[in-house]
Every structure is written in C-alpha cells, then in structure tokens.
Scaffold this active site. Structure first.
Site, PDB file in Angstrom:
ATOM      1  N   ASN A   1       7.359 -18.861 -26.847  1.00 20.69           N
ATOM      2  CA  ASN A   1       7.327 -19.485 -25.528  1.00 20.69           C
ATOM      3  C   ASN A   1       7.086 -18.409 -24.487  1.00 20.69           C
ATOM      4  O   ASN A   1       7.699 -17.342 -24.534  1.00 20.69           O
ATOM      5  CB  ASN A   1       8.654 -20.197 -25.251  1.00 20.69           C
ATOM      6  CG  ASN A   1       8.903 -21.344 -26.219  1.00 20.69           C
ATOM      7  OD1 ASN A   1       7.992 -22.111 -26.532  1.00 20.69           O
ATOM      8  ND2 ASN A   1      10.125 -21.457 -26.721  1.00 20.69           N
TER       9      ASN A   1
ATOM     10  N   GLY B   1       9.529 -23.095 -21.681  1.00 23.07           N
ATOM     11  CA  GLY B   1      10.928 -23.108 -22.112  1.00 23.07           C
ATOM     12  C   GLY B   1      11.474 -21.746 -22.499  1.00 23.07           C
ATOM     13  O   GLY B   1      12.505 -21.654 -23.165  1.00 23.07           O
TER      14      GLY B   1
ATOM     15  N   HIS C   1       9.725 -17.545 -32.805  1.00 19.83           N
ATOM     16  CA  HIS C   1      10.628 -18.390 -33.583  1.00 19.83           C
ATOM     17  C   HIS C   1       9.947 -18.681 -34.920  1.00 19.83           C
ATOM     18  O   HIS C   1       8.783 -19.096 -34.951  1.00 19.83           O
ATOM     19  CB  HIS C   1      10.841 -19.737 -32.884  1.00 19.83           C
ATOM     20  CG  HIS C   1      11.491 -19.655 -31.536  1.00 19.83           C
ATOM     21  ND1 HIS C   1      12.812 -19.966 -31.330  1.00 19.83           N
ATOM     22  CD2 HIS C   1      11.003 -19.327 -30.315  1.00 19.83           C
ATOM     23  CE1 HIS C   1      13.104 -19.835 -30.036  1.00 19.83           C
ATOM     24  NE2 HIS C   1      12.019 -19.455 -29.407  1.00 19.83           N
TER      25      HIS C   1
ATOM     26  N   HIS D   1      12.432 -11.290 -23.538  1.00 23.94           N
ATOM     27  CA  HIS D   1      12.062 -10.212 -24.461  1.00 23.94           C
ATOM     28  C   HIS D   1      11.273 -10.947 -25.537  1.00 23.94           C
ATOM     29  O   HIS D   1      11.812 -11.884 -26.167  1.00 23.94           O
ATOM     30  CB  HIS D   1      13.321  -9.542 -25.025  1.00 23.94           C
ATOM     31  CG  HIS D   1      13.073  -8.419 -25.988  1.00 23.94           C
ATOM     32  ND1 HIS D   1      13.688  -7.187 -25.896  1.00 23.94           N
ATOM     33  CD2 HIS D   1      12.286  -8.342 -27.105  1.00 23.94           C
ATOM     34  CE1 HIS D   1      13.298  -6.408 -26.891  1.00 23.94           C
ATOM     35  NE2 HIS D   1      12.454  -7.098 -27.644  1.00 23.94           N
TER      36      HIS D   1
ATOM     37  N   HIS E   1       9.687 -12.871 -28.369  1.00 28.76           N
ATOM     38  CA  HIS E   1      10.224 -13.273 -29.670  1.00 28.76           C
ATOM     39  C   HIS E   1       9.386 -14.410 -30.228  1.00 28.76           C
ATOM     40  O   HIS E   1       8.874 -15.245 -29.483  1.00 28.76           O
ATOM     41  CB  HIS E   1      11.699 -13.694 -29.570  1.00 28.76           C
ATOM     42  CG  HIS E   1      11.974 -14.702 -28.503  1.00 28.76           C
ATOM     43  ND1 HIS E   1      12.070 -14.359 -27.169  1.00 28.76           N
ATOM     44  CD2 HIS E   1      12.167 -16.051 -28.552  1.00 28.76           C
ATOM     45  CE1 HIS E   1      12.323 -15.448 -26.452  1.00 28.76           C
ATOM     46  NE2 HIS E   1      12.368 -16.502 -27.267  1.00 28.76           N
TER      47      HIS E   1
HETATM   48  P1  AMP Z   1      13.349 -19.123 -25.928  1.00 28.09           P
HETATM   49  O1  AMP Z   1      13.961 -20.386 -25.326  1.00 28.09           O
HETATM   50  O2  AMP Z   1      12.017 -19.342 -26.560  1.00 28.09           O
HETATM   51  O3  AMP Z   1      13.353 -17.991 -24.938  1.00 28.09           O
HETATM   52  O4  AMP Z   1      14.300 -18.742 -27.136  1.00 28.09           O
HETATM   53  C1  AMP Z   1      15.472 -17.995 -26.999  1.00 28.09           C
HETATM   54  C2  AMP Z   1      16.259 -18.212 -28.261  1.00 28.09           C
HETATM   55  O5  AMP Z   1      17.239 -17.198 -28.343  1.00 28.09           O
HETATM   56  C3  AMP Z   1      16.981 -19.558 -28.329  1.00 28.09           C
HETATM   57  O6  AMP Z   1      16.530 -20.284 -29.467  1.00 28.09           O
HETATM   58  C4  AMP Z   1      18.445 -19.154 -28.422  1.00 28.09           C
HETATM   59  O7  AMP Z   1      19.201 -20.019 -29.251  1.00 28.09           O
HETATM   60  C5  AMP Z   1      18.360 -17.747 -28.984  1.00 28.09           C
HETATM   61  N1  AMP Z   1      19.491 -16.888 -28.686  1.00 28.09           N
HETATM   62  C6  AMP Z   1      20.101 -16.710 -27.488  1.00 28.09           C
HETATM   63  N2  AMP Z   1      21.093 -15.812 -27.596  1.00 28.09           N
HETATM   64  C7  AMP Z   1      21.120 -15.398 -28.890  1.00 28.09           C
HETATM   65  C8  AMP Z   1      21.924 -14.478 -29.626  1.00 28.09           C
HETATM   66  N3  AMP Z   1      22.917 -13.775 -29.055  1.00 28.09           N
HETATM   67  N4  AMP Z   1      21.663 -14.330 -30.954  1.00 28.09           N
HETATM   68  C9  AMP Z   1      20.682 -15.034 -31.546  1.00 28.09           C
HETATM   69  N5  AMP Z   1      19.870 -15.901 -30.897  1.00 28.09           N
HETATM   70  C10 AMP Z   1      20.091 -16.089 -29.585  1.00 28.09           C
HETATM   71 ZN    ZN Z   2      14.552  -6.431 -24.153  1.00 27.76          ZN
END
Ligand code: AMP
Ligand code: ZN
Length: 116
Positions: free
Chosen positions: A89, A95, A104, A100, A102
């Site tokens: 995203n 969303g 999924h 940072h 990532h």
């Molecule tokens: P996004 O909404 O694409 O930015 O995804 C962020 C993701 O990070 C979400 O699916 C959260 O559940 C996940 N997330 C947030 N905090 C943590 C954490 N401490 N450890 C693992 N996943 C996390």
């Molecule tokens: Zn970072």
C-alpha cells in the site's frame, strides 16, 4: 528513522516474530493477521514506500532481495502451490498506515478480486 515502528523492529527495539532475514531485508508475522499466513517483508533500510524506493540507488538490490524472500517464505509456508497474494500500500487512500515500505504476503485462504 528513530520514530519509525519498523525501523525499531529491525533494530530489535520492539519484538516481532521474524521468519526470514538477511543483510538487505527482514520478514516477520503481521501483528493483526488477515489470513492464515500474513507476513510482512521490509527493507532493513528506511524507505517510506514503493514510490520512494524507485529513486534509491539500491532499488534493484532491494527488489531482488524482496522477490527472493517471497519465494523462500511462501515455499516454507507451503502456499507456493495453492497461491498467495503480495500487496504493498502506498499512501492514505491505499490504506498505508506504517510509512516504512512493506510487502504483505497473504495466503492460506481464498481472496476476492477486486480488493475492497
Ligand atoms: P499498511 O496498512 O499496509 O501500512 O500495513 C501495516 C501493517 O503493519 C498492518 O497489517 C499491521 O497489522 C502491521 N503492524 C503494525 N504494527 C505491527 C507490529 N508491531 N508487528 C507486526 N506487524 C505490525
Ligand atoms: Zn523505518
């Protein structure tokens, strides 16, 4: 980035269930899983999102490491044959909540298209 949640996970300042790591990327279980397998793979270096990654000198190295990581993780999770989804995203309308980069990795159930 000192106040970035995922940088803190990389620095082991906050715990995470790490499933894969090397000198370029780290993968760990999502804290709020949306599927039986829900793993996040991130660059160890702070990059906000995929848009920002494109202007980084090591963009190719990071994307190669992410691709290889996805292959190894999905093989290990046993979702390589059944199928899986990879999502990143960028920005609030998509969303994104953690700024940072990532990806999924989701698997272990059927997904619908288009996504909500
Ligand atoms: P996004 O909404 O694409 O930015 O995804 C962020 C993701 O990070 C979400 O699916 C959260 O559940 C996940 N997330 C947030 N905090 C943590 C954490 N401490 N450890 C693992 N996943 C996390
Ligand atoms: Zn970072």
């Amino acid at each position: 980035m000192s106040d970035c949640l995922f940088c803190k996970i990389i620095k082991k300042e906050i715990p995470a269930e790490v499933v894969y790591s090397n000198n370029v990327v780290t993968a760990f279980k999502d804290i709020n899983p949306q599927a039986p397998t829900h793993i996040l793979i991130i660059p160890n270096k702070h990059v906000a999102d995929i848009h920002e990654l494109s202007s980084e000198n090591d963009c190719g190295e990071i994307m190669a490491a992410i691709t290889k990581g996805i292959k190894e993780i999905t093989d290990c999770e046993g979702i390589d044959e059944s199928g899986f989804r990879v999502v990143t995203n960028k920005g609030t309308e998509a969303g994104q909540t953690v700024f940072h980069l990532h990806f999924h990795i989701l698997g272990g159930r059927e997904f619908r298209w288009p996504p909500g």
